[in-house]
Each structure stands twice: as C-alpha cells, then as structure tokens.
Design an enzyme around this catalytic site. Structure first.
Site, PDB file in Angstrom:
ATOM      1  N   GLY A  22       0.816  -1.210   0.000  1.00 25.87           N
ATOM      2  CA  GLY A  22       0.000   0.000   0.000  1.00 25.87           C
ATOM      3  C   GLY A  22       0.848   1.258   0.000  1.00 25.87           C
ATOM      4  N   ASP A  23       0.192   2.391  -0.238  1.00 23.39           N
ATOM      5  CA  ASP A  23       0.847   3.710  -0.230  1.00 23.39           C
ATOM      6  C   ASP A  23       1.967   3.818  -1.263  1.00 23.39           C
ATOM      7  OD1 ASP A  23      -0.816   4.391   1.885  1.00 23.39           O
ATOM      8  OD2 ASP A  23       0.647   3.781   3.392  1.00 23.39           O
ATOM      9  N   LYS A  81      -0.545   5.212  -5.689  1.00 20.64           N
ATOM     10  CA  LYS A  81      -1.614   4.876  -6.656  1.00 20.64           C
ATOM     11  C   LYS A  81      -2.426   6.113  -7.030  1.00 20.64           C
ATOM     12  CE  LYS A  81      -3.140   1.876  -3.658  1.00 20.64           C
ATOM     13  NZ  LYS A  81      -2.010   1.837  -2.699  1.00 20.64           N
ATOM     14  N   ASN A 139     -10.004   2.727   4.782  1.00 24.45           N
ATOM     15  CA  ASN A 139      -8.621   2.411   5.196  1.00 24.45           C
ATOM     16  C   ASN A 139      -7.636   2.980   4.180  1.00 24.45           C
ATOM     17  OD1 ASN A 139      -9.604   0.571   3.295  1.00 24.45           O
ATOM     18  ND2 ASN A 139      -8.608  -1.219   4.185  1.00 24.45           N
ATOM     19  N   GLY A 154      -5.884   5.764   1.733  1.00 24.10           N
ATOM     20  CA  GLY A 154      -5.639   7.207   1.721  1.00 24.10           C
ATOM     21  C   GLY A 154      -4.789   7.491   0.500  1.00 24.10           C
ATOM     22  N   HIS A 155      -5.374   8.085  -0.515  1.00 20.70           N
ATOM     23  CA  HIS A 155      -4.674   8.312  -1.781  1.00 20.70           C
ATOM     24  C   HIS A 155      -4.413   9.801  -1.960  1.00 20.70           C
ATOM     25  CE1 HIS A 155      -6.448   4.292  -3.462  1.00 20.70           C
ATOM     26  NE2 HIS A 155      -5.682   4.134  -2.407  1.00 20.70           N
ATOM     27  N   THR A 160      -6.273  -0.042  10.473  1.00 20.15           N
ATOM     28  CA  THR A 160      -6.560   1.389  10.462  1.00 20.15           C
ATOM     29  C   THR A 160      -7.758   1.707  11.371  1.00 20.15           C
ATOM     30  OG1 THR A 160      -7.997   1.099   8.557  1.00 20.15           O
ATOM     31  CG2 THR A 160      -5.694   1.658   8.107  1.00 20.15           C
ATOM     32  N   GLN A 194      -4.976  -0.339  -1.138  1.00 21.93           N
ATOM     33  CA  GLN A 194      -4.006  -1.191  -0.426  1.00 21.93           C
ATOM     34  C   GLN A 194      -2.977  -1.724  -1.435  1.00 21.93           C
ATOM     35  OE1 GLN A 194      -7.679  -1.953   0.500  1.00 21.93           O
ATOM     36  NE2 GLN A 194      -7.191  -0.104   1.618  1.00 21.93           N
ATOM     37  N   ARG A 224       0.653   7.861  10.861  1.00 21.73           N
ATOM     38  CA  ARG A 224       1.703   7.042  11.483  1.00 21.73           C
ATOM     39  C   ARG A 224       2.964   7.059  10.615  1.00 21.73           C
ATOM     40  NH1 ARG A 224      -1.203   1.234  12.169  1.00 21.73           N
ATOM     41  NH2 ARG A 224      -2.162   1.835  10.224  1.00 21.73           N
ATOM     42  N   PRO A 225       4.181   7.061  11.236  1.00 18.76           N
ATOM     43  CA  PRO A 225       5.376   6.915  10.402  1.00 18.76           C
ATOM     44  C   PRO A 225       5.338   5.532   9.758  1.00 18.76           C
ATOM     45  CG  PRO A 225       5.957   6.999  12.754  1.00 18.76           C
ATOM     46  CD  PRO A 225       4.474   7.162  12.674  1.00 18.76           C
ATOM     47  N   ARG A 226       5.591   5.474   8.469  1.00 16.67           N
ATOM     48  CA  ARG A 226       5.587   4.170   7.802  1.00 16.67           C
ATOM     49  C   ARG A 226       6.904   3.455   8.056  1.00 16.67           C
ATOM     50  NH1 ARG A 226       3.482   7.310   2.562  1.00 16.67           N
ATOM     51  NH2 ARG A 226       1.260   7.286   3.003  1.00 16.67           N
TER      52      ARG A 226
HETATM   53  P1  GDP Z   1      -1.469   5.570  -2.342  1.00 15.13           P
HETATM   54  O1  GDP Z   1      -2.195   5.140  -1.133  1.00 15.13           O
HETATM   55  O2  GDP Z   1      -0.878   4.425  -3.104  1.00 15.13           O
HETATM   56  O3  GDP Z   1      -2.272   6.468  -3.247  1.00 15.13           O
HETATM   57  O4  GDP Z   1      -0.222   6.433  -1.834  1.00 15.13           O
HETATM   58  P2  GDP Z   1      -0.236   7.562  -0.660  1.00 15.13           P
HETATM   59  O5  GDP Z   1      -0.850   8.785  -1.191  1.00 15.13           O
HETATM   60  O6  GDP Z   1      -0.754   6.998   0.606  1.00 15.13           O
HETATM   61  O7  GDP Z   1       1.319   7.737  -0.432  1.00 15.13           O
HETATM   62  C1  GDP Z   1       2.181   8.055  -1.481  1.00 15.13           C
HETATM   63  C2  GDP Z   1       2.957   9.323  -1.101  1.00 15.13           C
HETATM   64  O8  GDP Z   1       3.975   9.527  -2.039  1.00 15.13           O
HETATM   65  C3  GDP Z   1       2.097  10.596  -1.140  1.00 15.13           C
HETATM   66  O9  GDP Z   1       2.545  11.469  -0.160  1.00 15.13           O
HETATM   67  C4  GDP Z   1       2.354  11.148  -2.534  1.00 15.13           C
HETATM   68  O10 GDP Z   1       2.155  12.540  -2.629  1.00 15.13           O
HETATM   69  C5  GDP Z   1       3.809  10.808  -2.679  1.00 15.13           C
HETATM   70  N1  GDP Z   1       4.288  10.595  -4.043  1.00 15.13           N
HETATM   71  C6  GDP Z   1       3.743   9.853  -5.044  1.00 15.13           C
HETATM   72  N2  GDP Z   1       4.579   9.803  -6.091  1.00 15.13           N
HETATM   73  C7  GDP Z   1       5.688  10.507  -5.744  1.00 15.13           C
HETATM   74  C8  GDP Z   1       6.932  10.778  -6.378  1.00 15.13           C
HETATM   75  O11 GDP Z   1       7.207  10.330  -7.491  1.00 15.13           O
HETATM   76  N3  GDP Z   1       7.834  11.547  -5.670  1.00 15.13           N
HETATM   77  C9  GDP Z   1       7.551  12.059  -4.434  1.00 15.13           C
HETATM   78  N4  GDP Z   1       8.464  12.807  -3.838  1.00 15.13           N
HETATM   79  N5  GDP Z   1       6.410  11.793  -3.807  1.00 15.13           N
HETATM   80  C10 GDP Z   1       5.500  11.027  -4.444  1.00 15.13           C
HETATM   81  P1  IMO Z   2      -3.789   2.636   0.478  1.00 12.61           P
HETATM   82  O1  IMO Z   2      -4.947   2.404  -0.457  1.00 12.61           O
HETATM   83  C1  IMO Z   2      -1.194   0.992   3.579  1.00 12.61           C
HETATM   84  C2  IMO Z   2      -2.949  -1.950   6.330  1.00 12.61           C
HETATM   85  C3  IMO Z   2      -3.084  -1.561   7.782  1.00 12.61           C
HETATM   86  C4  IMO Z   2      -2.899  -2.907   8.438  1.00 12.61           C
HETATM   87  C5  IMO Z   2      -3.611  -3.854   7.470  1.00 12.61           C
HETATM   88  C6  IMO Z   2      -5.047  -4.167   7.866  1.00 12.61           C
HETATM   89  O2  IMO Z   2      -3.669   4.024   0.961  1.00 12.61           O
HETATM   90  O3  IMO Z   2      -2.536   2.066  -0.087  1.00 12.61           O
HETATM   91  P2  IMO Z   2      -7.308  -2.766   7.789  1.00 12.61           P
HETATM   92  O4  IMO Z   2      -7.671  -1.459   8.425  1.00 12.61           O
HETATM   93  O5  IMO Z   2      -7.405  -2.759   6.292  1.00 12.61           O
HETATM   94  O6  IMO Z   2      -8.012  -3.937   8.386  1.00 12.61           O
HETATM   95  O7  IMO Z   2      -5.753  -2.961   8.160  1.00 12.61           O
HETATM   96  O8  IMO Z   2      -3.622  -3.183   6.216  1.00 12.61           O
HETATM   97  N1  IMO Z   2      -3.580  -1.014   5.355  1.00 12.61           N
HETATM   98  C7  IMO Z   2      -2.895  -0.182   4.570  1.00 12.61           C
HETATM   99  N2  IMO Z   2      -1.580   0.095   4.503  1.00 12.61           N
HETATM  100  N3  IMO Z   2      -2.036   1.585   2.712  1.00 12.61           N
HETATM  101  C8  IMO Z   2      -3.355   1.312   2.730  1.00 12.61           C
HETATM  102  O9  IMO Z   2      -4.200   1.782   1.795  1.00 12.61           O
HETATM  103  C9  IMO Z   2      -3.845   0.423   3.723  1.00 12.61           C
HETATM  104  N4  IMO Z   2      -5.074  -0.038   4.046  1.00 12.61           N
HETATM  105  C10 IMO Z   2      -4.892  -0.919   5.036  1.00 12.61           C
HETATM  106  O10 IMO Z   2      -2.085  -0.642   8.165  1.00 12.61           O
HETATM  107  O11 IMO Z   2      -1.537  -3.271   8.429  1.00 12.61           O
HETATM  108 MG    MG Z   3      -2.239   5.511   0.933  1.00 15.63          MG
END
Ligand code: GDP
Ligand code: IMO
Ligand code: MG
Length: 424
Positions: free
Chosen positions: A11-12, A15, A37, A39-40, A129, A223, A301-303
C-alpha cells in the site's frame, strides 16, 4: 482500453498520483475494493487532496467515478469526504459519482469491533486502520451485512440496523466492550443516507454499457498486493482482494474485458501496521523520515521503510499479470551513495525466489541483496528519461529485470506533472 492500477507492495505506493496522471485519457474511474482504510494523495496544480473512498478521477472534470460493489462504505465518512472535497472546489454530483447499491455498509459498531479485536490481540495485533474494514467484510461473508440498497428506504433501514446492532452488541459484550446506542447509529446513518441516496444505483449495467461503448475504464486499486487476503502476508493483511481479481469481482466487469494491468511500486518499500517485512531497514527509515517523507495519509503514522523487495514484486507481478510497473518516489533515493535491491530470500539453507506461506518462515527469511551505485543528484526537475543520470536509469532498468516486468514510468516528485515515461 480497461486498465487496472494496483498497489504491488504493502500500500501507499502512490496509486492516487498514478491514477490522477492516467485519468486524463479515461472516461470512468472505479474503486472496487477496500474502504476508508485507503488514503490516496494527489497533488494537482499545487493543491493537495487526500481521497479515501471517492475515486481520484473526481479531480478531473467530465469523468464518471464509481464506488463499486466490492467496496465497504462508511456513509458518515463518505459524506465528510464529499463535503471536504466540495470545500476544496471539487464538483460532486449524482452524475459524476455513482455508488453501487450492492456495496456493504461500515457501521460505527464495525469500528468498535475492529478496535476491540485489536486490543484483544495484544502484541499480536495487526495494526489495522481501525476503520471497521475487517468486521464489515466478515459480515458480508457471514451473510448478515447491510448494503447501500438498504439505505434507500428509511423504514427498511431502521429495521435492519436495529437487528444488526442488537447482535453486534452481544458480540461487543463478549469482548468486554460497552454496547452501542442503536438510536445514535440510526440517526447518523439516516442523516448520511439523505445525502448519498441520489448517488446509489445499480452500477453493474452502467459499467457494462461503458465497456460495450468502448469507453476507457481505470480501476483504482486500494491497499497493495501483500495486503491481499489470499496472496499477502496472512494474517497481517486487509480483508479484501487487493489484487487484479478483486477489480472484477468488486465491479462486475469480467476478466475478459480487462486489457492492461499496471503495478504501482515505490523505488523502495514501505509498510504500515504489523507483519513481515524482510527488507526493513532502520537506517533508510531514519533517512526518509528525516526528509519529512513516509508518514501515513490516513493515520499519520510513520511508515516502516526498507529497500526494494524483488521477491515480493516478482510474486506480485505474477498474480496481478502486470504488463508494466509505474515506479514512484524515485527522487527519494537522490542522496544515497548506494542502493540495495533484494533479489531472493535465504531461509536456512534454501534460497527462495517467491515468499513462503508460513508466517514463522517469512519472519526468518534474510534478504539477499544486490548493491547498485546511487546518482547523488536532484532529479525532481527532470522531465525526460534522457535527463535522468546514468546510474538512475541503470537502477530503473535493473529493477525491471529483477521483478520480471519492465518499468513504464517513474515519478520524480509528488506533483501531477512529475512523471516521466520510460522508453521500452
Ligand atoms: P497511495 O495510497 O498508493 O495512493 O499512496 P499515498 O498517497 O498513501 O502515499 C504516497 C505518497 O507519495 C504521497 O505522499 C504522494 O504525494 C507521494 N508521491 C507519489 N509519487 C511521488 C513521487 O514520485 N515523488 C515524491 N516525492 N512523492 C510522491
Ligand atoms: P492505500 O490504499 C497501507 C494496512 C493496515 C494494516 C492492514 C489491515 O492508501 O494504499 P485494515 O484497516 O485494512 O483492516 O488494516 O492493512 N492497510 C494499509 N496500509 N495503505 C493502505 O491503503 C492500507 N489499508 C490498510 O495498516 O496493516
Ligand atoms: Mg495511501
């Protein structure tokens, strides 16, 4: 052209940013699993948006966004999100945001049960979450869930809600928690239902007609592959199929209509919550946190951070059928002298190319690394592949070889514009 955009790690991966970039050429953006859960983050024209349930396509005018049947929806959270986006100037109407009548509803009791179950697990907790995701999918599987269609008629809603809260209170009592007040839940859900009702519809024929008409559909995964309930680091996973198959079961668009699968990955690896993470590395975590990076979009949270795990990505590319990888956060490695990639795991005297099934084995695996030179240069202003330093290009190419799937684009910053296509 119907394209899946799937998180390939935990995740994160970025996307939201990749979807936003691809939406320009899409007609419809679909969320087909997960819930709040997710967060994009999308940064468009210098403004930051964080989306939880609403597909990221909402930031583009004229696109249709679908929250499909496989998603679990907390009605109150969704209304809050819609209100917040509107306050940021985003237009949301029953025409550009459709909600499946078959999607399941997350109630306050599900969040309570989630928290109570986590507490009961003690040091074995998953680190969820606490959005009530697991308990809601459990209700779906137990065939006792409430769906968005139940929100359409207030009389019916009251009846089904009261019945479910009664049984949930018995469950909470067993976990030693206070019972929920049915009236408080009823009032909250009724209020949200008023706002959401015009958006609730049968989204399956809508998507079918779009497919027949040759429209471009983007599936916004939530995720990541290693949080998939079947393929991930079970039990340290979420409760949905976060991988390619989940896009079909979660939307009603059949596998025969999917044309392309893109795996979103970071140039390194992060994870939130508990569970195995073979390439976790305290030094790179300190380095990234020191740069102000890698704090969760949903929980703050710090990842946890580590090097690229080629074993995870190779496996992920296999069961998601990735045609290409969209690598993000390449700029995060700008200041490194050297960069490591894990090519295989060592487990006792075995060398593993794919992850083991047993949690205890996962925890015992040691990474086998390949080390590449860094590029020690700011790449955030680069706009073309040719402008990237040679060592940076070499890293991206080697990454693709280890994963067994080429990198099609790299992100060099969080903004919509900071994406570079990689020539084949
Ligand atoms: P998602 O859940 O997969 O949509 O990702 P999140 O938004 O939770 O976390 C991705 C983080 O990386 C966010 O803070 C974005 O703004 C950041 N991000 C995405 N692509 C890039 C990149 O190419 N460079 C930098 N510096 N940040 C990025
Ligand atoms: P995005 O879409 C990162 C993780 C939680 C936990 C496990 C189960 O932003 O990438 P849950 O609340 O789903 O039952 O938690 O999954 N988790 C994520 N980690 N990015 C996410 O979504 C997540 N959604 C759930 O931290 O380890
Ligand atoms: Mg996210």
């Amino acid at each position: 052209m119907n394209t899946l955009v799937i998180g390939s790690q935990w995740g994160d991966e970025g996307k939201g940013k990749v979807i936003d970039f691809l939406t320009e050429d899409a007609d419809i953006v679909v969320r087909s699993q997960g819930g709040s859960n997710a967060g994009h983050t999308v940064i468009a024209n210098g403004i930051k948006y964080v989306l939880h349930l609403v597909p990221s396509g909402i930031l583009w005018p004229g696109k249709v966004n679908v929250i499909a049947n496989g998603v679990v929806i907390n009605p109150t959270s969704l209304v809050e999100e819609i209100t917040g986006l509107r306050a940021q100037g985003v237009s949301i109407t029953p025409e550009n945001l459709l909600i499946s009548d078959r999607a399941h509803v997350v109630l306050p009791i599900h969040k309570e049960i989630d928290a109570a179950q986590e507490e009961a697990l003690g040091d074995q907790k998953i680190g969820t979450t606490k959005q009530g995701i697991g308990p809601t999918y459990a209700d779906k599987a137990r065939r006792i869930g409430i769906r968005m269609v139940d929100l359409v008629d207030p009389v019916r809603l009251e009846k089904v809600l009261k019945a479910r809260i009664k049984t949930a209170n018995e469950e909470l009592a067993r976990l030693g928690w206070q019972p929920a007040d049915p009236q408080v839940t009823l009032d909250a859900v009724m209020q949200a239902a008023e706002v959401l009702r015009p958006h609730i519809t049968n989204t399956i024929p809508v998507l079918h007609k779009a497919v027949v008409a040759g429209k471009n559909i983007l599936f916004e995964g939530a995720q990541g592959a290693m949080l998939d309930i079947d393929f991930g680091t079970y039990p340290f996973v979420t409760s949905s199929n976060t991988s390619a198959g989940g896009c079909c079961t979660g939307s009603g668009v059949p596998p025969t209509r999917i044309d392309k699968s893109i795996g979103v990955c970071k140039a390194y690896t992060t994870r939130v919550g508990a569970g195995p993470f073979v390439t976790e590395d305290a030094e790179i975590a300190d380095y990234l946190h020191g740069l102000g990076r890698e704090f969760g979009a949903t929980t703050g949270r710090p990842r946890r951070c580590g090097w690229t795990d080629g074993v995870v990505l190779r496996f992920s590319a296999m069961f998601n059928g990735f045609n290409e990888m969209a690598m993000t956060n390449l700029d995060g490695l700008d200041e490194r002298d050297t960069i490591k990639i894990c090519t295989a795991y060592r487990l006792g005297d075995q060398v593993l190319e794919y992850p083991p099934a047993l949690m205890e084995d996962w925890e015992r695996c040691q990474p086998i690394y390949e080390t590449l030179p860094g590029w020690k240069q700011d790449i955030t202003k680069c706009t073309k592949w040719e402008e990237l330093p040679a060592n940076c290009q070499a890293y991206v190419k080697r990454f693709g070889e280890i994963v067994g799937c080429p990198v099609g684009s790299v992100g060099v910053g969080p903004d919509r514009e900071q994406t570079i296509s990689v020539p084949h």
